[in-house]
Design a protein around this motif. Structure first.
Motif, mmCIF file in Angstrom:
data_model
loop_
_atom_site.group_PDB
_atom_site.id
_atom_site.type_symbol
_atom_site.label_atom_id
_atom_site.label_comp_id
_atom_site.label_asym_id
_atom_site.label_seq_id
_atom_site.Cartn_x
_atom_site.Cartn_y
_atom_site.Cartn_z
ATOM 1 N N THR A 189 0.824 -1.204 0.000
ATOM 2 C CA THR A 189 0.000 0.000 0.000
ATOM 3 C C THR A 189 0.860 1.257 0.000
ATOM 4 O O THR A 189 2.062 1.219 0.292
ATOM 5 N N PHE A 190 0.235 2.381 -0.298
ATOM 6 C CA PHE A 190 0.963 3.651 -0.242
ATOM 7 C C PHE A 190 1.498 3.900 1.163
ATOM 8 O O PHE A 190 2.627 4.378 1.331
ATOM 9 N N GLU A 191 0.718 3.579 2.171
ATOM 10 C CA GLU A 191 1.167 3.788 3.545
ATOM 11 C C GLU A 191 2.411 2.962 3.846
ATOM 12 O O GLU A 191 3.342 3.433 4.502
ATOM 13 N N GLN A 192 2.449 1.740 3.357
ATOM 14 C CA GLN A 192 3.617 0.895 3.589
ATOM 15 C C GLN A 192 4.836 1.421 2.836
ATOM 16 O O GLN A 192 5.963 1.380 3.351
ATOM 17 N N LEU A 193 4.640 1.902 1.612
ATOM 18 C CA LEU A 193 5.754 2.494 0.873
ATOM 19 C C LEU A 193 6.247 3.770 1.553
ATOM 20 O O LEU A 193 7.454 4.050 1.561
ATOM 21 N N LEU A 194 5.333 4.534 2.119
ATOM 22 C CA LEU A 194 5.722 5.736 2.862
ATOM 23 C C LEU A 194 6.554 5.354 4.085
ATOM 24 O O LEU A 194 7.577 6.001 4.384
ATOM 25 N N ASP A 195 6.136 4.319 4.795
ATOM 26 C CA ASP A 195 6.922 3.844 5.935
ATOM 27 C C ASP A 195 8.317 3.423 5.490
ATOM 28 O O ASP A 195 9.313 3.742 6.150
ATOM 29 N N LEU A 196 8.393 2.705 4.381
ATOM 30 C CA LEU A 196 9.683 2.261 3.870
ATOM 31 C C LEU A 196 10.583 3.436 3.521
ATOM 32 O O LEU A 196 11.787 3.421 3.796
ATOM 33 N N ALA A 197 10.010 4.459 2.933
ATOM 34 C CA ALA A 197 10.802 5.599 2.472
ATOM 35 C C ALA A 197 11.253 6.515 3.600
ATOM 36 O O ALA A 197 12.284 7.185 3.471
ATOM 37 N N VAL A 198 10.517 6.552 4.710
ATOM 38 C CA VAL A 198 10.762 7.572 5.735
ATOM 39 C C VAL A 198 11.340 6.997 7.027
ATOM 40 O O VAL A 198 12.291 7.556 7.583
ATOM 41 N N ASP A 199 10.806 5.894 7.526
ATOM 42 C CA ASP A 199 11.090 5.476 8.904
ATOM 43 C C ASP A 199 12.571 5.244 9.170
ATOM 44 O O ASP A 199 13.126 5.768 10.151
ATOM 45 N N GLU A 200 13.238 4.469 8.320
ATOM 46 C CA GLU A 200 14.639 4.130 8.591
ATOM 47 C C GLU A 200 15.537 5.353 8.430
ATOM 48 O O GLU A 200 16.483 5.543 9.208
ATOM 49 N N ILE A 201 15.265 6.176 7.446
ATOM 50 C CA ILE A 201 16.073 7.388 7.260
ATOM 51 C C ILE A 201 15.872 8.333 8.439
ATOM 52 O O ILE A 201 16.833 8.935 8.942
ATOM 53 N N ALA A 202 14.624 8.460 8.891
ATOM 54 C CA ALA A 202 14.354 9.331 10.042
ATOM 55 C C ALA A 202 15.042 8.802 11.296
ATOM 56 O O ALA A 202 15.559 9.576 12.114
ATOM 57 N N HIS A 203 15.064 7.480 11.468
ATOM 58 C CA HIS A 203 15.682 6.894 12.659
ATOM 59 C C HIS A 203 17.183 7.153 12.694
ATOM 60 O O HIS A 203 17.729 7.600 13.697
ATOM 61 N N TRP A 204 17.859 6.871 11.578
ATOM 62 C CA TRP A 204 19.311 7.012 11.565
ATOM 63 C C TRP A 204 19.773 8.444 11.342
ATOM 64 O O TRP A 204 20.941 8.766 11.625
ATOM 65 N N GLY A 205 18.891 9.302 10.863
ATOM 66 C CA GLY A 205 19.294 10.677 10.588
ATOM 67 C C GLY A 205 18.743 11.715 11.540
ATOM 68 O O GLY A 205 18.854 12.912 11.268
ATOM 69 N N HIS A 206 18.156 11.266 12.664
ATOM 70 C CA HIS A 206 17.499 12.247 13.545
ATOM 71 C C HIS A 206 18.489 13.186 14.220
ATOM 72 O O HIS A 206 18.124 14.279 14.665
ATOM 73 N N ASP A 207 19.791 12.797 14.304
ATOM 74 C CA ASP A 207 20.803 13.683 14.897
ATOM 75 C C ASP A 207 21.351 14.691 13.890
ATOM 76 O O ASP A 207 22.103 15.596 14.265
ATOM 77 N N SER A 208 21.002 14.527 12.628
ATOM 78 C CA SER A 208 21.487 15.448 11.597
ATOM 79 C C SER A 208 20.613 16.694 11.539
ATOM 80 O O SER A 208 19.430 16.664 11.881
ATOM 81 N N LEU A 209 21.209 17.791 11.102
ATOM 82 C CA LEU A 209 20.423 19.014 10.900
ATOM 83 C C LEU A 209 19.671 18.970 9.576
ATOM 84 O O LEU A 209 18.553 19.488 9.476
ATOM 85 N N GLN A 210 20.266 18.353 8.553
ATOM 86 C CA GLN A 210 19.674 18.371 7.219
ATOM 87 C C GLN A 210 18.519 17.388 7.052
ATOM 88 O O GLN A 210 17.483 17.730 6.478
ATOM 89 N N VAL A 211 18.701 16.168 7.538
ATOM 90 C CA VAL A 211 17.764 15.098 7.197
ATOM 91 C C VAL A 211 16.364 15.330 7.742
ATOM 92 O O VAL A 211 15.378 15.266 6.996
ATOM 93 N N PRO A 212 16.181 15.605 9.059
ATOM 94 C CA PRO A 212 14.810 15.835 9.555
ATOM 95 C C PRO A 212 14.121 17.000 8.851
ATOM 96 O O PRO A 212 12.921 16.936 8.558
ATOM 97 N N ARG A 213 14.880 18.038 8.571
ATOM 98 C CA ARG A 213 14.304 19.208 7.909
ATOM 99 C C ARG A 213 13.813 18.847 6.509
ATOM 100 O O ARG A 213 12.711 19.239 6.101
ATOM 101 N N ARG A 214 14.607 18.051 5.782
ATOM 102 C CA ARG A 214 14.206 17.671 4.426
ATOM 103 C C ARG A 214 13.021 16.701 4.445
ATOM 104 O O ARG A 214 12.136 16.786 3.582
ATOM 105 N N LEU A 215 12.964 15.809 5.397
ATOM 106 C CA LEU A 215 11.829 14.898 5.499
ATOM 107 C C LEU A 215 10.537 15.656 5.793
ATOM 108 O O LEU A 215 9.477 15.363 5.222
ATOM 109 N N ARG A 216 10.611 16.630 6.697
ATOM 110 C CA ARG A 216 9.409 17.424 7.004
ATOM 111 C C ARG A 216 8.951 18.204 5.782
ATOM 112 O O ARG A 216 7.744 18.294 5.501
ATOM 113 N N ALA A 217 9.905 18.781 5.046
ATOM 114 C CA ALA A 217 9.540 19.530 3.836
ATOM 115 C C ALA A 217 8.898 18.605 2.804
ATOM 116 O O ALA A 217 7.942 18.992 2.114
ATOM 117 N N MET A 218 9.395 17.385 2.682
ATOM 118 C CA MET A 218 8.819 16.431 1.736
ATOM 119 C C MET A 218 7.374 16.109 2.104
ATOM 120 O O MET A 218 6.478 16.114 1.246
#
Length: 425
Positions: free
Chosen positions: A366-395
């Motif tokens: 489903t779209f929801e599952q693809l969204l989880d795949l695209a966001v969750d792992e990157i958000a988890h490993w990049g939450h200490d970065s300044l760039q990554v959370p900001r870009r995910l929120r903008a997306m």
């Protein structure tokens, strides 16, 4: 068991005459030419044929009509061909051994799954093909010289060997430029995203043919469970043939797993609703029209395209590499792919015949599952970065603008999840 799940990406149809993955013959042809060695082997076989044929053409007097042919004697021809054969096999081994080192370093830095794209690259395959063909051709013509005796020098054959050397040099220069550009992160990301976009585009034809609401699927009686013949990944479905066979025998086929699922041998693969015992060998039908592969590919599996991109982002965010800019570039490509999915509703994954009767039910991500795949792992490993959370929120903010109402709920939930992750961090 017969209630399907909604999905954003149906099994791709192939418009404009592209039937890849939809007929058994074309699927087998694509599988046959997929290994790295096939194209070089075809070049070598062609070189053997030329090496046997062209010296015979010299005997017909054709060489007398052509200018700029090799002017030397038999000993000179042997020396030239021997030099070409020795040089080509040496250069071939040197170039491709160094190339494999470069590709291994690239795969360790980005993702092991990107190595597959390099090995399937046609420029690489044809370069190796020209190199090996030149070597094999020179040896084959040398064999004819050994049996020549007092026969005239095969001028046309030796001249063609020169031409193959020139072609090999041209391919070498092209290859060097191609491989150095290919290992750049921007090109790797662009290629992975382009292949996934192409798959999405091919799937639009099938998408229009699928219902947006759940169709009626009556109980057809007896159910036959088809088991997986071998362990492997569910890689492709021949939708047209499966629907045709189901319509022919008045049954409904139901796949039990989405594409990309790893199936263990002898575990349930599909259910045939309405199958009459002894009438059709449905296990054989499914073996013919369903591919179980040793590794996932982008024949029909949209989720694998996203998986490759996410893997690159995760590797970039690892402490050993620490490259958040690459992760942001991955999010840019994921943004484009998710936008194409978010603007269309999820149809029911049911394929119908000409009379509108459901004949094939698939399980899709489903779209929801693809969204989880695209966001969750990157958000988890990049939450200490300044760039990554900001870009995910903008997306996510941008996706909400054009998303269908059913997808907005998933996007809003994902925004809340990111906000909670930021607070916890």
């Amino acid at each position: 068991m017969s209630t399907p799940q909604s999905r954003p990406t149906p099994v791709p149809a192939a418009p404009d005459g592209d039937q890849a993955g939809r007929s058994w013959v074309s699927r087998q042809a694509r599988r046959a030419v997929r290994p790295f060695w096939v194209v070089p082997a075809l070049w070598s076989v062609g070189a053997i044929g030329l090496g046997l044929l062209v010296p015979r053409l010299d005997a017909t007097g054709l060489a007398d009509l052509l200018p700029f042919l090799f002017p030397g004697d038999v000993e000179g021809a042997r020396s030239v061909l021997s030099s070409i054969a020795g040089a080509m096999i040496t250069v071939t081994g040197l170039v491709f051994s160094n190339t494999m080192v470069v590709l291994q370093l690239a795969s360790s830095q980005f993702s092991p799954r990107v190595l597959q794209t390099f090995l399937q690259d046609r420029v690489t395959q044809h370069t190796l093909g020209v190199f090996t063909a030149t070597f094999v051709y020179a040896l084959t013509v040398l064999r004819s010289l050994a049996d020549a005796g007092d026969d005239p020098v095969p001028q046309l054959a030796v001249t063609l060997a020169f031409a193959l050397v020139v072609a090999a040099v041209a391919m070498f220069l092209l290859f060097i430029n191609h491989i150095t550009a290919s290992v750049g992160i921007s090109n790797i990301l662009h290629r992975s995203a382009r292949e996934t976009r192409d798959l999405l585009q091919r799937g639009r034809g099938a998408r229009r043919e699928m219902p947006e609401s759940r169709p009626e699927m009556p109980d057809l009686g007896h159910q036959h469970v088809v088991l997986a013949r071998v362990s492997g990944y569910l890689d492709a479905l021949d939708v047209d043939q499966l629907c045709a066979r189901a319509e022919q025998h008045g049954v409904r086929l139901e796949m039990l797993h989405p594409l990309g699922t790893f199936l263990v041998e002898s575990r349930p693969l599909a259910v045939v609703h309405g199958a009459r015992p002894g009438e059709v060998d449905w296990d054989r039908v499914l073996r013919r029209h369903v591919d179980l592969a040793s590794e996932r590919s982008l024949q029909q599996d949209i989720a694998f395209g996203l998986r490759r991109l996410v893997d690159i982002a995760e590797r970039a965010l690892s402490p050993g590499i620490n490259d958040p800019t690459t992760a942001v570039q991955v999010v840019d490509q994921l943004h484009d792919l998710l936008h194409r999915l978010a603007v269309e509703p999820d149809p029911w994954p049911v394929h119908v015949d000409g009379e509108g009767t459901p004949r094939l039910v698939t399980r899709e991500t489903t779209f929801e599952q693809l969204l989880d795949l695209a966001v969750d792992e990157i958000a988890h490993w990049g939450h200490d970065s300044l760039q990554v959370p900001r870009r995910l929120r903008a997306m996510l903010d941008d996706l909400l603008v054009d998303a269908t109402p059913e997808h907005r709920t998933a996007l809003q939930a994902k925004q809340s999840q990111l906000a909670a992750l930021d607070t916890a961090g």
